[in-house]
Design a protein around this motif. Structure first.
Motif, short mmCIF file in Angstrom:
data_model
loop_
_atom_site.label_atom_id
_atom_site.label_comp_id
_atom_site.label_asym_id
_atom_site.label_seq_id
_atom_site.Cartn_x
_atom_site.Cartn_y
_atom_site.Cartn_z
N LEU A 36 68.66 35.14 -14.62
CA LEU A 36 68.22 36.03 -13.43
C LEU A 36 68.06 35.37 -12.25
N VAL A 37 68.13 34.06 -12.33
CA VAL A 37 68.67 33.07 -10.91
C VAL A 37 69.78 33.52 -10.40
N ALA A 38 70.95 33.75 -11.27
CA ALA A 38 72.05 33.65 -10.83
C ALA A 38 72.06 34.80 -10.08
N LEU A 39 71.81 36.04 -11.04
CA LEU A 39 71.76 37.73 -11.02
C LEU A 39 71.36 37.79 -9.40
N VAL A 40 70.20 37.34 -9.06
CA VAL A 40 69.25 37.37 -7.33
C VAL A 40 70.16 37.09 -6.54
N ALA A 41 70.52 35.91 -6.69
CA ALA A 41 71.77 35.73 -6.13
C ALA A 41 73.04 36.09 -6.12
N VAL A 42 73.41 36.68 -7.65
CA VAL A 42 75.24 37.23 -6.43
C VAL A 42 74.17 38.87 -5.81
N LEU A 43 73.24 39.53 -6.51
CA LEU A 43 72.99 40.23 -5.53
C LEU A 43 72.77 39.83 -3.72
N GLY A 44 72.70 39.20 -3.90
CA GLY A 44 72.05 38.54 -2.49
C GLY A 44 73.15 38.95 -1.56
N MET A 45 74.89 37.92 -2.65
CA MET A 45 75.52 37.85 -1.03
C MET A 45 76.02 39.20 -1.45
N ILE A 46 75.69 40.15 -2.09
CA ILE A 46 77.00 41.28 -1.89
C ILE A 46 76.21 42.04 -1.06
N GLY A 47 74.66 41.92 -0.95
CA GLY A 47 74.04 42.78 0.33
C GLY A 47 73.94 41.61 1.21
N GLY A 48 74.34 40.95 1.06
CA GLY A 48 74.90 39.76 2.81
C GLY A 48 76.26 40.25 2.49
N SER A 49 76.99 40.65 2.30
CA SER A 49 78.50 40.77 2.38
C SER A 49 78.45 43.07 3.17
N THR A 50 78.05 42.99 1.98
CA THR A 50 77.72 44.73 2.95
C THR A 50 77.83 44.91 3.81
N LEU A 51 76.51 43.99 4.32
CA LEU A 51 75.90 43.94 5.85
C LEU A 51 77.16 43.50 6.46
N LEU A 52 77.59 42.87 6.53
CA LEU A 52 78.53 41.92 6.75
C LEU A 52 79.51 43.42 7.49
N LEU A 53 80.14 44.05 6.09
CA LEU A 53 81.64 44.70 6.28
C LEU A 53 80.86 45.89 7.28
N LEU A 54 79.88 45.85 6.82
CA LEU A 54 79.29 47.36 7.64
C LEU A 54 79.41 46.98 8.95
N ASP A 55 78.83 45.73 9.61
CA ASP A 55 78.92 45.27 10.96
C ASP A 55 80.32 45.32 11.84
N LYS A 56 81.65 45.27 10.87
CA LYS A 56 82.27 44.78 11.14
C LYS A 56 82.81 46.00 10.98
N ASN A 57 82.27 46.97 10.42
CA ASN A 57 83.37 48.18 10.95
C ASN A 57 82.83 48.51 11.83
N GLN A 58 81.59 49.00 11.81
CA GLN A 58 81.09 49.41 13.67
C GLN A 58 81.54 49.28 14.72
#
Length: 178
Positions: free
Chosen positions: A12-34
């Motif tokens: 569960l802790v690993a899943l939360v960490a992975v989801l956080g990394m995916i969310g942060g990476s997605t935001l970063l990719l969206l920002d770079k795309n913009q």
């Protein structure tokens, strides 16, 4: 939570960490795309600025020669003026070609209106030229047309500089007019 097996809690802790990394990476990719999209638009603006500036330059030369032609009652610049008109026409064709591939709607109504105003003013050049050739226009009237049209062209570049989100790029766009 203490009732759950240790393996479940670790997962569960690993899943939360992975989801956080995916969310942060997605935001970063969206920002770079913009940012990439913004830079593509700035590049388009930056490529149009020197074309507008080139036409402004040729029109300034033509305005000066036309003033001398009128002032001398057709004695000065009678041979040079037709070549200058051709140079201005060539640069106007370059601008028309650039505008044909330029999506003004991507930059808003302000820029589109400035471009339409300038191109409409450019449509009057033939009439002014005929009046210059026939000495049927004063220097002031002729200069008023050229100065006004040049001002409309320069307002395109000024608007383009405002549209840029990068201050350095905006300064470079304006620098093309100098």
């Amino acid at each position: 939570m203490s009732n759950f097996p240790i393996l479940f809690r670790i997962m569960l802790v690993a899943l939360v960490a992975v989801l956080g990394m995916i969310g942060g990476s997605t935001l970063l990719l969206l920002d770079k795309n913009q940012l990439a999209n913004d830079m593509a638009q700035v590049k388009e603006l930056g490529m149009l600025a020197p074309v507008v500036s080139g036409l402004v330059h040729e029109m300034q030369i033509e305005r000066g020669m036309s003033a001398a032609f009128i002032g001398s009652r057709g004695k000065n610049f009678s041979a040079e003026l037709p070549r200058q008109k051709s140079a201005t026409d060539n640069q106007q064709n370059v601008l028309n070609d650039a505008l044909a591939g330029f999506d003004t709607s991507a930059f808003g109504k302000g820029l589109s209106d400035k471009i339409n105003t300038a191109t409409t003013a450019l449509n009057g050049i033939g009439s002014v030229r005929s009046n210059v050739e026939g000495l049927g226009i004063s220097v002031g009237e002729m200069a008023g047309y050229y100065t006004g049209t040049i001002g409309k062209l320069l307002s395109i570049v000024e608007t383009m500089a405002v549209l840029s989100t990068d201050a350095d790029v905006a300064r470079n766009i304006v620098a093309y007019t100098n």
